[in-house]
Motif scaffolding. Structure first.
Motif, PDB file in Angstrom:
ATOM      1  N   SER A  40       0.788  -1.234   0.000  1.00 55.60           N
ATOM      2  CA  SER A  40       0.000   0.000   0.000  1.00 55.60           C
ATOM      3  C   SER A  40       0.822   1.287   0.000  1.00 55.60           C
ATOM      4  CB  SER A  40      -0.924   0.023   1.219  1.00 55.60           C
ATOM      5  OG  SER A  40      -1.814  -1.069   1.188  1.00 55.60           O
ATOM      6  N   HIS A  41       2.092   1.181   0.384  1.00 50.55           N
ATOM      7  CA  HIS A  41       2.882   2.405   0.546  1.00 50.55           C
ATOM      8  C   HIS A  41       4.197   2.401  -0.238  1.00 50.55           C
ATOM      9  CE1 HIS A  41       0.035   3.776   3.550  1.00 50.55           C
ATOM     10  NE2 HIS A  41       0.129   2.588   4.126  1.00 50.55           N
ATOM     11  N   GLY A  42       4.466   1.352  -0.993  1.00 56.04           N
ATOM     12  CA  GLY A  42       5.617   1.334  -1.891  1.00 56.04           C
ATOM     13  C   GLY A  42       6.963   1.009  -1.277  1.00 56.04           C
ATOM     14  N   TYR A  43       6.995   0.515  -0.047  1.00 64.09           N
ATOM     15  CA  TYR A  43       8.272   0.142   0.587  1.00 64.09           C
ATOM     16  C   TYR A  43       8.603  -1.301   0.181  1.00 64.09           C
ATOM     17  CZ  TYR A  43       7.947   4.396   3.265  1.00 64.09           C
ATOM     18  OH  TYR A  43       7.875   5.718   3.628  1.00 64.09           O
ATOM     19  N   ARG A  44       9.204  -1.446  -0.976  1.00 61.00           N
ATOM     20  CA  ARG A  44       9.433  -2.767  -1.575  1.00 61.00           C
ATOM     21  C   ARG A  44      10.867  -3.274  -1.427  1.00 61.00           C
ATOM     22  NH1 ARG A  44       4.786  -3.486  -4.082  1.00 61.00           N
ATOM     23  NH2 ARG A  44       3.693  -1.711  -4.976  1.00 61.00           N
ATOM     24  N   PHE A  45      11.765  -2.431  -0.973  1.00 68.42           N
ATOM     25  CA  PHE A  45      13.175  -2.814  -0.887  1.00 68.42           C
ATOM     26  C   PHE A  45      13.546  -3.023   0.577  1.00 68.42           C
ATOM     27  CE2 PHE A  45      17.767  -1.911  -0.942  1.00 68.42           C
ATOM     28  CZ  PHE A  45      18.155  -2.824  -1.910  1.00 68.42           C
ATOM     29  N   TYR A  46      13.932  -4.253   0.903  1.00 67.47           N
ATOM     30  CA  TYR A  46      14.301  -4.612   2.277  1.00 67.47           C
ATOM     31  C   TYR A  46      15.753  -4.224   2.493  1.00 67.47           C
ATOM     32  CZ  TYR A  46      14.215  -7.394   6.541  1.00 67.47           C
ATOM     33  OH  TYR A  46      14.251  -7.810   7.844  1.00 67.47           O
ATOM     34  N   ILE A  47      16.033  -3.381   3.486  1.00 70.77           N
ATOM     35  CA  ILE A  47      17.400  -2.905   3.652  1.00 70.77           C
ATOM     36  C   ILE A  47      18.151  -3.498   4.834  1.00 70.77           C
ATOM     37  CG2 ILE A  47      17.149  -0.771   2.364  1.00 70.77           C
ATOM     38  CD1 ILE A  47      16.690   0.730   4.944  1.00 70.77           C
ATOM     39  N   VAL A  48      17.451  -3.850   5.923  1.00 69.68           N
ATOM     40  CA  VAL A  48      18.189  -4.333   7.088  1.00 69.68           C
ATOM     41  C   VAL A  48      17.250  -4.996   8.090  1.00 69.68           C
ATOM     42  CG1 VAL A  48      17.982  -2.198   8.421  1.00 69.68           C
ATOM     43  CG2 VAL A  48      19.965  -3.661   8.795  1.00 69.68           C
ATOM     44  N   ALA A  49      17.818  -5.916   8.837  1.00 74.64           N
ATOM     45  CA  ALA A  49      17.173  -6.461  10.032  1.00 74.64           C
ATOM     46  C   ALA A  49      18.222  -6.459  11.124  1.00 74.64           C
ATOM     47  CB  ALA A  49      16.661  -7.870   9.790  1.00 74.64           C
ATOM     48  N   SER A  50      17.804  -6.107  12.312  1.00 68.30           N
ATOM     49  CA  SER A  50      18.743  -6.050  13.427  1.00 68.30           C
ATOM     50  C   SER A  50      17.991  -6.360  14.715  1.00 68.30           C
ATOM     51  CB  SER A  50      19.370  -4.654  13.513  1.00 68.30           C
ATOM     52  OG  SER A  50      20.322  -4.605  14.550  1.00 68.30           O
ATOM     53  N   ALA A  51      18.730  -6.776  15.720  1.00 73.57           N
ATOM     54  CA  ALA A  51      18.132  -7.039  17.025  1.00 73.57           C
ATOM     55  C   ALA A  51      19.080  -6.549  18.109  1.00 73.57           C
ATOM     56  CB  ALA A  51      17.849  -8.525  17.200  1.00 73.57           C
ATOM     57  N   THR A  52      18.484  -6.086  19.203  1.00 74.97           N
ATOM     58  CA  THR A  52      19.251  -5.617  20.350  1.00 74.97           C
ATOM     59  C   THR A  52      18.718  -6.283  21.603  1.00 74.97           C
ATOM     60  OG1 THR A  52      19.548  -3.457  19.300  1.00 74.97           O
ATOM     61  CG2 THR A  52      19.968  -3.581  21.655  1.00 74.97           C
TER      62      THR A  52
END
Length: 92
Positions: A40-52
């Motif tokens: 719905s909002h065009g965020y199609r490129f996955y850039i990062v996953a992180s955990a703290t």
């Protein structure tokens, strides 16, 4: 900075809480939230996953980019530190 209209839409649909880079949602809403951002909002490129590891909790953050607007958006979830389990976002 995330687009204000996107933040507001996610706050309404997922009861998300805003933070400076995006929103925080409940773990059970993560996959639907990521799909909504993509579809719905065009965020199609996955850039990062992180955990703290914060001791009693583990924060997991997923970052997405809208390549048309060059806007980055982050979705955060907080998990219990003694059981930090979350469904994968790999197939979204």
């Amino acid at each position: 900075m995330p687009a204000a209209d996107v933040v507001e839409a996610l706050k309404v649909r997922f009861q998300a809480e805003e933070f400076p880079l995006g929103v925080q949602v409940q773990p059970g809403a993560l996959q639907d939230c990521l799909r909504t951002l993509r579809d719905s909002h065009g965020y199609r490129f996955y850039i990062v996953a992180s955990a703290t590891d914060r001791g009693e909790t583990v924060e997991v953050v997923h970052g997405l980019r809208n390549v048309e607007t060059d806007d980055d958006f982050f979705v955060k979830v907080s998990l219990p530190g003694d059981r930090p389990e979350l469904d994968s976002a790999a197939m979204i």
